[in-house]
Design a protein around this motif. Sequence first.
Motif, PDB file in Angstrom:
ATOM      1  N   SER A 155       0.816  -1.212   0.000  1.00  0.00           N
ATOM      2  CA  SER A 155       0.000   0.000   0.000  1.00  0.00           C
ATOM      3  C   SER A 155       0.851   1.264   0.000  1.00  0.00           C
ATOM      4  O   SER A 155       0.402   2.321  -0.461  1.00  0.00           O
ATOM      5  N   ASN A 156       2.075   1.164   0.513  1.00  0.00           N
ATOM      6  CA  ASN A 156       2.960   2.337   0.554  1.00  0.00           C
ATOM      7  C   ASN A 156       4.419   1.868   0.639  1.00  0.00           C
ATOM      8  O   ASN A 156       5.075   2.034   1.676  1.00  0.00           O
ATOM      9  N   PRO A 157       4.941   1.269  -0.429  1.00  0.00           N
ATOM     10  CA  PRO A 157       6.296   0.705  -0.381  1.00  0.00           C
ATOM     11  C   PRO A 157       7.374   1.738  -0.092  1.00  0.00           C
ATOM     12  O   PRO A 157       8.389   1.408   0.529  1.00  0.00           O
ATOM     13  N   VAL A 158       7.171   2.985  -0.526  1.00  0.00           N
ATOM     14  CA  VAL A 158       8.189   4.013  -0.312  1.00  0.00           C
ATOM     15  C   VAL A 158       8.378   4.295   1.169  1.00  0.00           C
ATOM     16  O   VAL A 158       9.499   4.289   1.689  1.00  0.00           O
ATOM     17  N   SER A 159       7.281   4.529   1.890  1.00  0.00           N
ATOM     18  CA  SER A 159       7.382   4.845   3.321  1.00  0.00           C
ATOM     19  C   SER A 159       7.961   3.680   4.110  1.00  0.00           C
ATOM     20  O   SER A 159       8.820   3.868   4.976  1.00  0.00           O
ATOM     21  N   TYR A 160       7.485   2.467   3.829  1.00  0.00           N
ATOM     22  CA  TYR A 160       7.999   1.306   4.560  1.00  0.00           C
ATOM     23  C   TYR A 160       9.484   1.092   4.278  1.00  0.00           C
ATOM     24  O   TYR A 160      10.270   0.779   5.189  1.00  0.00           O
ATOM     25  N   SER A 161       9.888   1.271   3.025  1.00  0.00           N
ATOM     26  CA  SER A 161      11.304   1.112   2.665  1.00  0.00           C
ATOM     27  C   SER A 161      12.159   2.161   3.361  1.00  0.00           C
ATOM     28  O   SER A 161      13.245   1.861   3.878  1.00  0.00           O
ATOM     29  N   LEU A 162      11.673   3.408   3.408  1.00  0.00           N
ATOM     30  CA  LEU A 162      12.411   4.478   4.069  1.00  0.00           C
ATOM     31  C   LEU A 162      12.553   4.207   5.558  1.00  0.00           C
ATOM     32  O   LEU A 162      13.626   4.417   6.149  1.00  0.00           O
ATOM     33  N   ALA A 163      11.478   3.722   6.186  1.00  0.00           N
ATOM     34  CA  ALA A 163      11.513   3.461   7.623  1.00  0.00           C
ATOM     35  C   ALA A 163      12.510   2.355   7.956  1.00  0.00           C
ATOM     36  O   ALA A 163      13.309   2.475   8.895  1.00  0.00           O
ATOM     37  N   PHE A 164      12.484   1.256   7.199  1.00  0.00           N
ATOM     38  CA  PHE A 164      13.425   0.158   7.440  1.00  0.00           C
ATOM     39  C   PHE A 164      14.858   0.588   7.155  1.00  0.00           C
ATOM     40  O   PHE A 164      15.780   0.288   7.926  1.00  0.00           O
ATOM     41  N   THR A 165      15.059   1.308   6.065  1.00  0.00           N
ATOM     42  CA  THR A 165      16.397   1.792   5.725  1.00  0.00           C
ATOM     43  C   THR A 165      16.928   2.707   6.818  1.00  0.00           C
ATOM     44  O   THR A 165      18.100   2.618   7.209  1.00  0.00           O
ATOM     45  N   GLY A 166      16.066   3.581   7.336  1.00  0.00           N
ATOM     46  CA  GLY A 166      16.477   4.489   8.400  1.00  0.00           C
ATOM     47  C   GLY A 166      16.937   3.760   9.645  1.00  0.00           C
ATOM     48  O   GLY A 166      17.927   4.154  10.272  1.00  0.00           O
ATOM     49  N   ALA A 167      16.234   2.699  10.020  1.00  0.00           N
ATOM     50  CA  ALA A 167      16.618   1.932  11.212  1.00  0.00           C
ATOM     51  C   ALA A 167      18.024   1.348  11.059  1.00  0.00           C
ATOM     52  O   ALA A 167      18.834   1.388  11.994  1.00  0.00           O
ATOM     53  N   PHE A 168      18.333   0.826   9.887  1.00  0.00           N
ATOM     54  CA  PHE A 168      19.657   0.263   9.638  1.00  0.00           C
ATOM     55  C   PHE A 168      20.727   1.361   9.608  1.00  0.00           C
ATOM     56  O   PHE A 168      21.831   1.185  10.137  1.00  0.00           O
ATOM     57  N   LEU A 169      20.398   2.498   8.996  1.00  0.00           N
ATOM     58  CA  LEU A 169      21.363   3.601   8.913  1.00  0.00           C
ATOM     59  C   LEU A 169      21.733   4.124  10.299  1.00  0.00           C
ATOM     60  O   LEU A 169      22.903   4.386  10.588  1.00  0.00           O
ATOM     61  N   TRP A 170      20.724   4.280  11.171  1.00  0.00           N
ATOM     62  CA  TRP A 170      21.012   4.819  12.496  1.00  0.00           C
ATOM     63  C   TRP A 170      21.800   3.823  13.346  1.00  0.00           C
ATOM     64  O   TRP A 170      22.631   4.208  14.163  1.00  0.00           O
TER      65      TRP A 170
END
Length: 295
Positions: A155-170
């Motif tokens: 339903s919103n692949p961009v937001s979910y991808s950004l959220a998961f990517t952010g967790a790994f980056l931090w």
Amino acid sequence: MNSSYKYTVAGCSAILLWSLIVGLIRNVSEQLGPIGGAAMIYSVGSLFLIFTVGLPKLKLFSPRYLLIGGGLFVCYEMCLSLALGMANSRNQAVEMSIINYLWPSLTVLFAVLASKEPVSKVIYPAILLSFFGVAWTLSGDQGLSISQLMNNAASNPVSYSLAFTGAFLWAIYCNITKKLANGKNAITWFFIATALSLWCKYAISDEGSIVMTSEAAIDLLLAGIVMGSGYALWNIGIIGGNMVLLATFSYFTPIFSTFFSAWILDIELTIQFWQGVIMVTIASLICWWLTREKS
């Protein structure tokens, strides 16, 4: 008041302020746009930090710290703010925040993998618990459902991808910055870089013009000051505060953040969602406890 208590209170205040960020970012994004709103928030936050923390000379910092640490910080902040702003709904924005709180467990996982020191095997089930907790929150109120997870992501692949990517980056940022920083703190410069990056993204996007209203201006000022104050107070807290207490308190941030987000955004969350939040919190606490530095 004992000076140590003052530092500790400052650190605890920072954690509570950070717990307000999710709701405030979403609130501003709904009024000013996900990209433009985020750019405005970090601009206000940058100005606040310049006046409170100051703007140290760049030559005080190592180039590696500025480039690698700063790059990770900017990318993480952009991922988080855009994930919250681009969520399909307020409830989904809170889901993004819980995905973001995978970072404590991921930080421990990366530290364990990079270290040669022995660690309790319980650490791995604890890390899995944090991912299970996130999956539990995203499955609605029908128990764990893979099909529901897939539907949510679709339903919103961009937001979910950004959220998961952010967790790994931090998590990566937390593991390498202490070595690169050499006791220095370039948070003001990192905030400025985040604001500039968001303005560049806004300039090349097709997002509409920013329409500033009195309500939006108040929410924007509040979000920028709260975000800047959080970092400023945390810097004070880690100087002379009780780090064991601050570390323990910080791992309850998912609960605080979810509570304040639901309050600010005026939404109701299911019992299953809260169960998942508690799982993520417990998993983070276990990971920290098993890898903490013992006096």
